[in-house]
Scaffold this motif. Sequence first.
Motif, PDB file in Angstrom:
ATOM      1  N   ASP A  93      58.763  48.441  48.142  1.00  0.00           N
ATOM      2  CA  ASP A  93      57.403  48.690  47.658  1.00  0.00           C
ATOM      3  C   ASP A  93      57.004  47.773  46.499  1.00  0.00           C
ATOM      4  O   ASP A  93      56.673  48.231  45.409  1.00  0.00           O
ATOM      5  CB  ASP A  93      57.230  50.161  47.272  1.00  0.00           C
ATOM      6  CG  ASP A  93      55.777  50.558  47.104  1.00  0.00           C
ATOM      7  OD1 ASP A  93      54.905  49.917  47.718  1.00  0.00           O
ATOM      8  OD2 ASP A  93      55.518  51.499  46.337  1.00  0.00           O
ATOM      9  N   GLN A  94      57.087  46.495  46.724  1.00  0.00           N
ATOM     10  CA  GLN A  94      56.692  45.440  45.801  1.00  0.00           C
ATOM     11  C   GLN A  94      57.719  45.123  44.733  1.00  0.00           C
ATOM     12  O   GLN A  94      57.522  44.207  43.944  1.00  0.00           O
ATOM     13  CB  GLN A  94      55.332  45.735  45.161  1.00  0.00           C
ATOM     14  CG  GLN A  94      54.230  45.912  46.186  1.00  0.00           C
ATOM     15  CD  GLN A  94      52.902  46.185  45.559  1.00  0.00           C
ATOM     16  OE1 GLN A  94      52.453  45.412  44.714  1.00  0.00           O
ATOM     17  NE2 GLN A  94      52.276  47.270  45.952  1.00  0.00           N
ATOM     18  N   THR A  98      55.072  41.558  43.015  1.00  0.00           N
ATOM     19  CA  THR A  98      54.443  41.480  44.337  1.00  0.00           C
ATOM     20  C   THR A  98      54.485  40.063  44.887  1.00  0.00           C
ATOM     21  O   THR A  98      54.646  39.865  46.093  1.00  0.00           O
ATOM     22  CB  THR A  98      52.980  41.953  44.254  1.00  0.00           C
ATOM     23  OG1 THR A  98      52.954  43.240  43.638  1.00  0.00           O
ATOM     24  CG2 THR A  98      52.332  42.036  45.622  1.00  0.00           C
ATOM     25  N   ASP A 132      50.260  53.053  50.100  1.00  0.00           N
ATOM     26  CA  ASP A 132      48.931  52.518  49.811  1.00  0.00           C
ATOM     27  C   ASP A 132      48.624  52.585  48.310  1.00  0.00           C
ATOM     28  O   ASP A 132      47.474  52.531  47.897  1.00  0.00           O
ATOM     29  CB  ASP A 132      47.849  53.201  50.640  1.00  0.00           C
ATOM     30  CG  ASP A 132      47.839  54.700  50.497  1.00  0.00           C
ATOM     31  OD1 ASP A 132      48.539  55.233  49.616  1.00  0.00           O
ATOM     32  OD2 ASP A 132      47.116  55.352  51.271  1.00  0.00           O
ATOM     33  N   ASP A 134      48.582  50.762  44.787  1.00  0.00           N
ATOM     34  CA  ASP A 134      48.505  49.412  44.214  1.00  0.00           C
ATOM     35  C   ASP A 134      49.243  49.430  42.880  1.00  0.00           C
ATOM     36  O   ASP A 134      48.689  49.822  41.858  1.00  0.00           O
ATOM     37  CB  ASP A 134      47.042  49.015  44.038  1.00  0.00           C
ATOM     38  CG  ASP A 134      46.877  47.610  43.518  1.00  0.00           C
ATOM     39  OD1 ASP A 134      47.883  46.953  43.167  1.00  0.00           O
ATOM     40  OD2 ASP A 134      45.724  47.161  43.441  1.00  0.00           O
ATOM     41  N   LYS A 135      50.506  49.012  42.876  1.00  0.00           N
ATOM     42  CA  LYS A 135      51.350  49.114  41.687  1.00  0.00           C
ATOM     43  C   LYS A 135      51.045  48.059  40.627  1.00  0.00           C
ATOM     44  O   LYS A 135      51.198  48.316  39.437  1.00  0.00           O
ATOM     45  CB  LYS A 135      52.823  49.001  42.092  1.00  0.00           C
ATOM     46  CG  LYS A 135      53.317  50.196  42.882  1.00  0.00           C
ATOM     47  CD  LYS A 135      54.703  49.974  43.439  1.00  0.00           C
ATOM     48  CE  LYS A 135      55.769  49.934  42.383  1.00  0.00           C
ATOM     49  NZ  LYS A 135      57.124  49.870  42.950  1.00  0.00           N
ATOM     50  N   TYR A 136      50.658  46.863  41.042  1.00  0.00           N
ATOM     51  CA  TYR A 136      50.541  45.754  40.093  1.00  0.00           C
ATOM     52  C   TYR A 136      49.192  45.046  40.133  1.00  0.00           C
ATOM     53  O   TYR A 136      49.066  43.938  39.617  1.00  0.00           O
ATOM     54  CB  TYR A 136      51.650  44.726  40.343  1.00  0.00           C
ATOM     55  CG  TYR A 136      53.039  45.304  40.273  1.00  0.00           C
ATOM     56  CD1 TYR A 136      53.516  45.883  39.107  1.00  0.00           C
ATOM     57  CD2 TYR A 136      53.871  45.285  41.385  1.00  0.00           C
ATOM     58  CE1 TYR A 136      54.797  46.425  39.043  1.00  0.00           C
ATOM     59  CE2 TYR A 136      55.154  45.817  41.333  1.00  0.00           C
ATOM     60  CZ  TYR A 136      55.602  46.385  40.163  1.00  0.00           C
ATOM     61  OH  TYR A 136      56.863  46.921  40.104  1.00  0.00           O
ATOM     62  N   GLY A 137      48.199  45.644  40.757  1.00  0.00           N
ATOM     63  CA  GLY A 137      46.879  45.041  40.804  1.00  0.00           C
ATOM     64  C   GLY A 137      46.720  43.946  41.839  1.00  0.00           C
ATOM     65  O   GLY A 137      45.750  43.195  41.804  1.00  0.00           O
ATOM     66  N   GLY A 139      47.162  44.794  45.214  1.00  0.00           N
ATOM     67  CA  GLY A 139      47.042  45.529  46.462  1.00  0.00           C
ATOM     68  C   GLY A 139      48.297  46.341  46.720  1.00  0.00           C
ATOM     69  O   GLY A 139      49.349  46.095  46.140  1.00  0.00           O
ATOM     70  N   SER A 140      48.173  47.298  47.586  1.00  0.00           N
ATOM     71  CA  SER A 140      49.313  48.137  47.964  1.00  0.00           C
ATOM     72  C   SER A 140      50.234  47.369  48.903  1.00  0.00           C
ATOM     73  O   SER A 140      49.869  46.306  49.418  1.00  0.00           O
ATOM     74  CB  SER A 140      48.805  49.390  48.677  1.00  0.00           C
ATOM     75  OG  SER A 140      48.208  49.031  49.920  1.00  0.00           O
ATOM     76  N   ALA A 143      48.497  46.942  52.097  1.00  0.00           N
ATOM     77  CA  ALA A 143      47.529  45.851  52.074  1.00  0.00           C
ATOM     78  C   ALA A 143      48.225  44.493  52.084  1.00  0.00           C
ATOM     79  O   ALA A 143      47.767  43.568  52.762  1.00  0.00           O
ATOM     80  CB  ALA A 143      46.634  45.974  50.840  1.00  0.00           C
ATOM     81  N   VAL A 144      49.323  44.374  51.348  1.00  0.00           N
ATOM     82  CA  VAL A 144      50.056  43.099  51.310  1.00  0.00           C
ATOM     83  C   VAL A 144      50.570  42.740  52.700  1.00  0.00           C
ATOM     84  O   VAL A 144      50.418  41.612  53.160  1.00  0.00           O
ATOM     85  CB  VAL A 144      51.221  43.175  50.286  1.00  0.00           C
ATOM     86  CG1 VAL A 144      52.193  42.025  50.461  1.00  0.00           C
ATOM     87  CG2 VAL A 144      50.660  43.191  48.865  1.00  0.00           C
TER      88      VAL A 144
END
Length: 150
Positions: A93-94, A98, A132, A134-137, A139-140, A143-144
Amino acid sequence: MQELETEIARLDDRFRPIAQASTPSRDLPAGASAERVLRSLISLYAESTEPDRAALRRLLDRYRYFRWGAHLPYEWTGAAEFRARLIHLSLVDQGDDTRDEILTLRDYCTRAYAEGIEVTPIVAEVVAMSSDVDKYGMGSMKAVLSAYAP
């Protein structure tokens, strides 16, 4: 699940001093054990409901050195191994950045296309199981995966 977390915690403790070294080594002493645990996590994640997948993502947030040190082999072939790697990206998850995950995703997809793997249905399957949030701005993870898989 408790046994799996116990093993992850043990490996996290083994990876911590290596990851925190001024020049971290990727020659990890528990590589085979970590890969076995990671593959178990990947399978569990793929078969779980969304609340359970969210709990597994939180588990890797908590054990960040395991997340750093546990990986699948760089060399791989076949749709099943491509799928495992995308599920691993979803599970992580990122990670910590990301941008690193985007580069990894693009590499995996490029390699899969070159091998003749049908990328789109596998990406769609993994998008459906991804977060979904968005941890770091940027996108989730959902989305990535949707935006950056070539």
